[in-house]
Scaffold this active site. Structure first.
Site, mmCIF file in Angstrom:
data_model
loop_
_atom_site.group_PDB
_atom_site.id
_atom_site.type_symbol
_atom_site.label_atom_id
_atom_site.label_comp_id
_atom_site.label_asym_id
_atom_site.label_seq_id
_atom_site.Cartn_x
_atom_site.Cartn_y
_atom_site.Cartn_z
ATOM 1 N N ASP A 795 0.827 -1.208 0.000
ATOM 2 C CA ASP A 795 0.000 0.000 0.000
ATOM 3 C C ASP A 795 0.860 1.257 0.000
ATOM 4 O OD1 ASP A 795 -2.469 1.171 0.084
ATOM 5 O OD2 ASP A 795 -3.179 -0.131 1.694
ATOM 6 N N LYS A 864 -6.824 11.968 10.539
ATOM 7 C CA LYS A 864 -6.381 11.162 9.385
ATOM 8 C C LYS A 864 -7.152 11.466 8.100
ATOM 9 C CE LYS A 864 -5.779 6.573 7.469
ATOM 10 N NZ LYS A 864 -5.845 5.129 7.590
ATOM 11 N N ASP A 1022 -3.958 2.847 -5.348
ATOM 12 C CA ASP A 1022 -2.560 2.897 -4.886
ATOM 13 C C ASP A 1022 -2.228 1.722 -3.968
ATOM 14 O OD1 ASP A 1022 -4.130 3.681 -2.803
ATOM 15 O OD2 ASP A 1022 -2.861 5.325 -2.137
#
Length: 1106
Positions: A795, A864, A1022
């Site tokens: 990742d 986050k 991604d």
């Protein structure tokens, strides 16, 4: 091979045709006339003759319209006037073309010519008639061999200000080949072709042919030039991209990897896929089928079967009556224009489509507009399939596919071709037969809506159920199964079609165990057709666009088609690579998930419970007017929760049922992309982009031995999935996995009865699947030789910020997102949280109340989402909502400070990022300001990715158009490329879209170079997946391609492209050039300076992707 032949009504009654033709033209002219008139400022807008139907914004039939319905007398935002602009002309042209293609399909030349002449005689129509309209009519006459009619149409071109094109000559020659015309007539047309600057070879190089048209043209030419030979196919062009020189170099070319299938097996797979697509839909067993059958369910199913048979007959009767009434030459009906479109398929197919929509309707109902669009699109999809059958395209695809599988089958010779290259080679060798691309034939959005609304009205009027079917004490009169209601969304009243509670109850009692899907919603049972152009690839018959569109814009497709095909090769090859990955089902995990799904679900494990577990609404006494505000709110919340539960449950049911259907099969996911180049699997419900549950039940069909480091990678992957050791080094994660081996084995052996360690993790189902794989591998005699099908993920570490940091060579930013080698993973979210905490402490010391309240509440989790989305253009408003949501989840946080605290925190998060990523903010600001100036000049923002993919932002100012349909008015919001750009959206979306286009470029480069090294590779944006054996190789390739990509002069190239596009003298604007062009030139020339970061350090960064 069985191909279903279409039974169409070959002849429309002539009076009906005449009426339909006049109706088309009258409505179209009215639409233009209305464009001049100001629409009255009244809720009852007089649009009786379906006026705007033929002059609204349009698009690909699969794009979703943003539609709002408006009831008469409801509060309506006044639709804007319709100036006579490109938008109307574009749609008018599309409508005329669609109508003519309808007549071509129905083989009705007289009606087609009559319609063309009516358009020709209208001053409004003549302006938008292009040579393509005349060619379509000539094609119908050519099939009949009527040269005199073609001569007549040819003679009309010049007076209309048009010149014949290559297609015009191809049609004339086809006709002469068909009726074996004398050489003199053929010479006349060939000389005409030459005098217009064309060469006969171009007919075969540039025209598209159906059925035997190519042979007929060749016959005509050889009548006068017996020695004429077809031009040789052009030699394959090689992509010159500097990023892919090695990849396309013939010296480094390796054999394409083989599948574990023989030629015969792949042929059988193709036949299964073809049969599924020919049927249009597929009915599969639901995973709820395992439940015991009750007597009540048996009775309800019998009742439903009887009712459906009656409904089928009633709908069929209503459709036929409706067509008969359109065929009576009385007066112009607003629906008579639809008559040809109701003759494209056998009546039974329209009935099947309507019944499928009825069966799929949820108890909460659905928006009228969405249902209308769905019905219209289903007709269009089937029409396209029938066109492919009619043009003999399928036979040619079959013939080529049988040879194409030689590239993939294990019992055939290795071949040094890419799938696209091999397919193109086979097509070139085939020579004759139809082209594999259909001539363009998309229907305007408004036409789809009108057709869908007509079908929906027939459905609502004809489907009835006895009122006493569930309660014999009631009277037995028939009542409608569907009813039309309104609901408020903001200022709009939105029309819904809802099923009657009796019908919903009957369906619930029957607890039916089958589900019906369109064949395009299923994974493919054979390797997909390779993408060879923007119009060809993926499914065998189902129409699939290379690029998904937003709203009705068709600009992307035009942009792709104008681009030299060789420039699109890298993107097409990457999509083919992702689509060629074969998958299978992880059966033990699927069985555990199904058992929990059928046993009341489990919200903690993300398995939605059934509606029987929904909160029971409070008993409401008396009439609704007497209810208290709090009771109404409680009832509303119950209703909302039930609707959400139903939606989640159905989504899970679809995914699990499809997975169960393919449990013993190998399958494939064909891919396409969005306008930024991000890739997606085409089947919408079940694919590897899904949630934790879906990913856990997917395995690579190809197995590879674990090798010396594979078991270690499985263990590291397991700990990554748990989310437990994010801040620890890889070696520490591996050691931790070895320490908890007992828990891992217990989870694998006793998932539902043991210690259940796997349940308390971030991704519980993938964790369980990984535990099972580790257990099997570690217990095998030689773990290194154990054949694993398990995908291991790597990742990106806040990938958007990684691209920004690399673009700006930002030293501090690069270190924060793991571009710099480091012993431990750097966590940008924790770093921002830490920085925000520093700011908070200072403010608390200064006595700021909100800063004091926030003590102990600022954590990685709180910031986050906002940090992650800042890079993708989240605004302070959006960021505040994200932070407020996180604070709400903390029980101890005082509710009264939610707004103030989230407002304070979002400001501090933005300040922290500004401080930590200074170069990033400079680039973001430069992109934003450039886009703003471009949009203000009336242009849309365009760029080309480093892999050659052209991108255009599809954000335009939308305009509402009211369609006067029988049940209610529909207000369709149009936003297409002929309208002015939406400056705010163009400006705000450019930075995130540009970064998305870079992350997709990096992924595609990685996919192509992994192919050269023989790896299995797929991605979820991604997050890159491969076998445990090849993780190290993939990691190396991934880093090499990131460095290669960012070693290009990306920002300088972007600046250069935009200066040429927007500031060169050729693209002049109506505004004074000096003003906006000068500002834009200064802005674009002022490329942000870069920092000192050395990009090559990425090669040694363990945690760049991990």
């Amino acid at each position: 091979m069985y191909i279903r032949q279409l039974k169409v009504e070959q002849e429309l009654p002539s009076a009906a045709s005449q009426l339909a033709l006049e109706g088309q033209v009258k409505l179209e002219v009215e639409a233009e006339a209305r464009a001049k008139a100001k629409i009255m400022n009244s809720p009852k807008i007089p649009m009786t003759k379906a006026a705007a139907a033929w002059s609204q914004s349009s698009g690909g039939p699969h794009s979703k319209p943003r539609v709002v319905e408006a009831k008469e007398g409801a509060q309506l935002k006044r639709p804007q006037r319709m100036p006579r602009d490109n938008s109307n002309q574009q749609v008018l042209q599309q409508t005329i073309q669609s109508n003519l293609e309808c007549f071509l399909f129905l083989q009705q030349p007289e009606q087609a010519e009559q319609y063309l002449l009516l358009c020709h005689s209208s001053p409004v129509k003549r302006k938008v008639l292009d040579v393509g309209a005349y060619n379509t009519v000539m094609r119908i006459w050519a099939r009949k061999g009527c040269l005199n009619r073609i001569d007549r149409l040819f003679s009309m071109l010049e007076p209309a200000g048009l010149r014949p094109n290559l297609d015009s000559y191809a049609v004339a020659l086809e006709c002469m080949g068909r009726n074996q015309s004398p050489p003199k007539a053929i010479w006349r047309y060939l000389q005409h072709l030459n005098s217009n600057g064309f060469h006969v070879d171009e007919l075969f190089q540039k025209c598209l042919f159906e059925a035997d048209e190519k042979e007929m043209v060749l016959w005509a030419i050889r009548t006068v030039q017996p020695s004429y030979q077809l031009p040789p196919p052009p030699s394959p062009q090689i992509c010159k991209s500097s990023l892919l020189q090695d990849f396309y170099s013939r010296e480094t070319m390796v054999s394409y990897p083989k599948l574990d299938f023989s030629v015969k097996e792949l042929q059988e797979c193709f036949q299964q896929q073809l049969e599924m697509e020919l049927k249009n839909t597929i009915t599969i067993e639901s995973v709820e089928a395992a439940k015991p059958l009750t007597p009540q369910a048996v009775k309800a199913r019998e009742l439903l079967a009887t009712l459906r048979s009656q409904w089928h007959n009633a709908i069929l009767q209503a459709l036929q009556n409706s067509k008969r009434s359109m065929a009576r030459p009385k007066k112009l009906s607003k629906y008579s224009v639809l008559y040809p479109y109701l003759c494209l398929l056998p009546d039974e197919e329209y009935v099947d489509i309507m019944l499928q929509v009825l069966n799929d309707l949820s108890p909460q109902g659905e928006s009228l507009a969405i249902l209308a669009r769905e019905l219209g699109s289903k007709v269009y999809d089937r029409y396209i399939i029938q066109r492919k059958l009619r043009s003999c395209q399928l036979e040619k695809v079959q013939e080529i596919y049988e040879k194409y599988i030689q590239l993939l089958a294990k019992d055939s010779q290795p071949k040094q071709y890419l799938p696209r290259e091999y397919w193109e080679k086979l097509v070139a060798e085939a020579g004759f037969g139809p082209s594999l691309n259909l001539k363009n034939c998309s229907w305007p959005c408004v036409l789809l809506m009108r057709l869908g609304m007509h079908m929906l009205e027939l459905l609502v009027k004809s489907v009835k159920v006895p009122r006493n079917i569930l309660n014999r004490r009631l009277e037995s009169r028939p009542i409608p199964v569907l009813y039309h209601v309104y609901s408020f969304y903001s200022n709009w009243q939105v029309g819904l079609v809802k099923p009657h509670p009796i019908f919903s109850q009957l369906v619930a009692n029957a607890a039916e165990t089958t589900l019906t899907f369109n064949s395009s919603a299923m994974p493919m049972l054979c390797p997909p057709l390779p993408w060879t152009s923007p119009r060809f690839g993926a499914f065998v018959l189902n129409d699939t666009k290379l690029m998904r569109f937003m709203d009705e814009t068709i600009h992307h497709q035009l942009l792709l088609e104008q681009r030299p095909l060789v420039n699109l090769h890298p993107v097409l090859d990457a999509l083919n690579q992702l689509g060629n990955c074969a998958w299978k089902i992880n059966q033990p995990v699927l069985d555990i998930i199904i058992s929990i799904f059928n046993d009341k679900g489990d919200e903690k494990l993300d398995i939605p419970p059934p509606l029987s577990e929904a909160p029971k609404p409070p008993t409401a006494p008396g009439h609704s007017s007497t209810w208290s505000k709090s009771l109404k709110h409680e009832l509303f919340l119950c209703k909302k929760k039930t609707a959400e539960m139903h939606s989640l449950r159905m989504d899970a049911l679809y995914k699990l049922s499809i997975a169960n259907y393919v449990r013993d099969k190998v399958f494939w996911f064909p891919h396409n992309m969005d306008f930024r180049g991000r890739t997606y699997p085409c089947p919408p419900y079940f694919n590897h982009l899904g949630n934790d549950v879906t990913r856990a039940i997917l395995l690579f069909a190809e197995g590879r031995p674990l090798g010396p480091r594979g078991l270690d990678w499985l263990k590291i992957h397991l700990i990554n999935l748990t989310g437990l050791k994010k801040k620890n080094a890889l070696q520490e994660r591996l050691e931790y996995a070895n320490e908890i081996m007992e828990d891992i084995l217990d989870s694998a052996d006793h998932p539902l009865t043991g210690r259940k360690w796997w349940m308390d993790t971030d991704e519980p189902w993938q964790t369980l699947a990984c535990c099972m794989e580790i257990a099997k591998a570690s217990r095998s005699p030689d773990p290194a030789a154990y054949i694993s099908h398990f995908p291991v993920h790597q990742d990106g570490s806040c990938n958007g910020l990684q691209h920004y940091a690399a673009l700006g060579r930002d030293l501090s930013g690069a270190a924060s997102v793991n571009l710099v080698p480091c012993g431990l993973p750097q966590d940008v979210y924790s770093a921002v949280a830490q920085q925000v905490e520093e700011f908070r402490k200072k403010d608390a010391e200064r006595g700021l109340k909100v800063a004091q309240v926030l003590q102990g509440f600022i954590s990685r989790k709180v910031v986050k989402q906002t940090v992650m989305t800042v890079v993708y253009g989240v605004t302070r408003y959006g960021g505040r909502l994200q932070i407020e949501k996180r604070l709400k989840e903390i029980e101890e946080f005082p509710e009264e400070y939610l707004w103030e605290a989230s407002h304070y925190l979002v400001k501090q998060v933005f300040n922290s990022i500004k401080e930590m990523f200074s170069a990033t903010r400079n680039i973001q600001n430069w992109l934003t300001e450039s886009a703003k100036l471009i949009a203000q000049s009336g242009r849309t923002v365009e760029w080309v990715t480093p892999l050659g993919l052209p991108i255009i932002q599809p954000y335009y100012r939308s305009r509402s158009t009211v369609l006067n349909c029988g049940m209610q008015r529909l207000s369709v919001k149009n936003s297409n490329s002929s309208q002015k750009p939406d400056t705010v959206k163009q400006k705000n979306a450019f930075p995130p879209n540009f970064i998305h286009s870079l992350d997709s470029t990096h992924m595609m480069l990685t996919a192509l170079h992994c192919l050269r090294k023989g790896l299995t590779f797929v991605s979820v944006h991604d997050c890159y997946w491969t076998h445990a054996l090849t993780v190290d190789v993939m990691n190396q390739v991934c880093r090499q391609q990131f460095v290669a990509l960012h070693s290009e002069k990306i920002l300088q190239d972007l600046s250069q492209f935009m200066l040429e596009k927007y500031c060169s003298s050729s693209s002049s604007s109506t505004e004074p050039i000096a003003h906006w062009q000068k500002r834009l030139m200064e802005q674009l020339s002022n490329v942000p300076r870069t920092g000192e970061f050395n990009l090559k350090q990425v090669m040694d960064s363990t945690y760049f992707f991990s």
